[in-house]
Design a protein around this motif. Sequence first.
Motif, PDB file in Angstrom:
ATOM      1  N   VAL A  17       0.869  -1.180   0.000  1.00 39.82           N
ATOM      2  CA  VAL A  17       0.000   0.000   0.000  1.00 39.82           C
ATOM      3  C   VAL A  17       0.897   1.218   0.000  1.00 39.82           C
ATOM      4  CG1 VAL A  17      -1.742   1.307   1.265  1.00 39.82           C
ATOM      5  CG2 VAL A  17      -1.828  -1.208   1.223  1.00 39.82           C
ATOM      6  N   LYS A  18       0.707   2.034  -0.975  1.00 43.22           N
ATOM      7  CA  LYS A  18       1.433   3.297  -1.042  1.00 43.22           C
ATOM      8  C   LYS A  18       0.420   4.403  -0.800  1.00 43.22           C
ATOM      9  CE  LYS A  18       4.206   6.193  -3.985  1.00 43.22           C
ATOM     10  NZ  LYS A  18       4.728   6.452  -5.294  1.00 43.22           N
ATOM     11  N   THR A  19       0.664   5.200   0.230  1.00 43.80           N
ATOM     12  CA  THR A  19      -0.270   6.252   0.599  1.00 43.80           C
ATOM     13  C   THR A  19       0.291   7.591   0.165  1.00 43.80           C
ATOM     14  OG1 THR A  19      -0.975   4.964   2.511  1.00 43.80           O
ATOM     15  CG2 THR A  19      -1.472   7.330   2.543  1.00 43.80           C
ATOM     16  N   ASN A  20      -0.531   8.339  -0.551  1.00 44.05           N
ATOM     17  CA  ASN A  20      -0.188   9.707  -0.926  1.00 44.05           C
ATOM     18  C   ASN A  20      -1.066  10.646  -0.104  1.00 44.05           C
ATOM     19  OD1 ASN A  20       1.670   9.036  -2.998  1.00 44.05           O
ATOM     20  ND2 ASN A  20      -0.055   8.606  -4.357  1.00 44.05           N
TER      21      ASN A  20
END
Length: 78
Positions: A17-20
């Motif tokens: 999961v890559k959170t921006n």
Amino acid sequence: MPVQHDPSQTSPTRHYVKTNIINTVIPVFHPAHTTTVNKHVITYQHYFPYRCNGVNEYYPQGFGYAPPGHSYSRSRFR
């Protein structure tokens, strides 16, 4: 011997999961208005000037008769 190939193998998929974080500014206005009411109280002061004059009138009366040989002067009754 020739190279031999076995059937392929697939390992379980790994999930990442890559959170921006995106900051968004939303202006919110809270309008207010002040009305100043100046209440003027007007007081009516009524005056009824009244003058009264008085007049004194005098009516001198003289009774009697002068004795013989004597007469009264008119200015005496004024």
